[in-house]
Design a protein around this motif. Structure first.
Motif, PDB file in Angstrom:
ATOM      1  N   LYS A  17     -76.574  13.779   0.220  1.00 56.39           N
ATOM      2  CA  LYS A  17     -77.197  13.154   1.405  1.00 56.39           C
ATOM      3  C   LYS A  17     -78.695  12.988   1.184  1.00 56.39           C
ATOM      4  N   ASP A  18     -79.326  14.013   0.628  1.00 54.06           N
ATOM      5  CA  ASP A  18     -80.768  13.956   0.390  1.00 54.06           C
ATOM      6  C   ASP A  18     -81.117  12.816  -0.560  1.00 54.06           C
ATOM      7  N   GLU A  19     -80.362  12.660  -1.620  1.00 56.12           N
ATOM      8  CA  GLU A  19     -80.616  11.580  -2.580  1.00 56.12           C
ATOM      9  C   GLU A  19     -80.407  10.213  -1.939  1.00 56.12           C
ATOM     10  N   VAL A  21     -80.716   9.493   1.248  1.00 58.67           N
ATOM     11  CA  VAL A  21     -81.821   9.269   2.195  1.00 58.67           C
ATOM     12  C   VAL A  21     -83.061   8.808   1.437  1.00 58.67           C
ATOM     13  N   LYS A  22     -83.375   9.455   0.306  1.00 54.81           N
ATOM     14  CA  LYS A  22     -84.528   9.071  -0.507  1.00 54.81           C
ATOM     15  C   LYS A  22     -84.430   7.616  -0.954  1.00 54.81           C
ATOM     16  N   SER A  24     -82.816   5.323   0.704  1.00 56.73           N
ATOM     17  CA  SER A  24     -82.532   4.528   1.919  1.00 56.73           C
ATOM     18  C   SER A  24     -81.140   3.878   1.845  1.00 56.73           C
ATOM     19  N   GLN A  25     -80.165   4.632   1.340  1.00 59.49           N
ATOM     20  CA  GLN A  25     -78.814   4.106   1.190  1.00 59.49           C
ATOM     21  C   GLN A  25     -77.769   4.874   1.994  1.00 59.49           C
ATOM     22  N   LEU A  26     -78.188   5.881   2.731  1.00 61.29           N
ATOM     23  CA  LEU A  26     -77.224   6.713   3.451  1.00 61.29           C
ATOM     24  C   LEU A  26     -76.391   5.884   4.425  1.00 61.29           C
ATOM     25  N   GLU A  27     -77.030   5.084   5.235  1.00 60.62           N
ATOM     26  CA  GLU A  27     -76.287   4.270   6.207  1.00 60.62           C
ATOM     27  C   GLU A  27     -75.475   3.178   5.516  1.00 60.62           C
ATOM     28  N   GLY A  31     -72.959   6.502   6.196  1.00 59.43           N
ATOM     29  CA  GLY A  31     -73.620   7.509   7.013  1.00 59.43           C
ATOM     30  C   GLY A  31     -73.249   8.936   6.643  1.00 59.43           C
ATOM     31  N   ALA A  32     -73.961   9.859   7.281  1.00 60.48           N
ATOM     32  CA  ALA A  32     -73.790  11.285   6.984  1.00 60.48           C
ATOM     33  C   ALA A  32     -72.385  11.768   7.339  1.00 60.48           C
TER      34      ALA A  32
END
Length: 115
Positions: A17-19, A21-22, A24-27, A31-32
């Protein structure tokens, strides 16, 4: 995950998740909640012996089905004598039973040599 592996970093839900988010690809990946749900279907390593036992049991059942079909074909075959069919069934069942002896997990030979 590939980036984490390439960097020899641990891969788990938090680092993934952290990677994302860094980057900007989580969504973009769902998503989480979606990332967390991926771990729901992963078998627990603590149950590996039980999983192996299930695989072995299903394999034995498949062999019994094949054996049953062979015996049925031999019984339906006109030239076969009942004693011959019984002998085929006994030999097949014996071979299956021999393979079913529970030996548990065995340490690989290479590992035993090092100890």
């Amino acid at each position: 995950m590939r980036t984490l592996a390439d960097q020899s970093r641990e891969i788990d839900l938090l680092t993934l998740k952290d990677e994302l988010v860094k980057r900007s690809q989580l969504e973009h990946v769902g998503g989480a909640a979606y990332i967390s749900s991926l771990a729901d279907g992963i078998p627990d390593v603590a149950n590996v012996e039980r999983y192996a036992r299930i695989v072995k049991e299903k394999s034995m059942l498949r062999r019994l089905i094949v054996m049953g079909n062979s015996v049925m074909r031999a019984a339906l075959d006109a030239p076969s004598e009942p004693a011959d069919v019984l002998n085929i069934a006994e030999q097949s069942l014996y071979r299956i039973a021999e393979g079913s002896i529970d030996k548990g997990f065995v340490t690989p030979i290479a590992s035993r040599a090092r100890t």
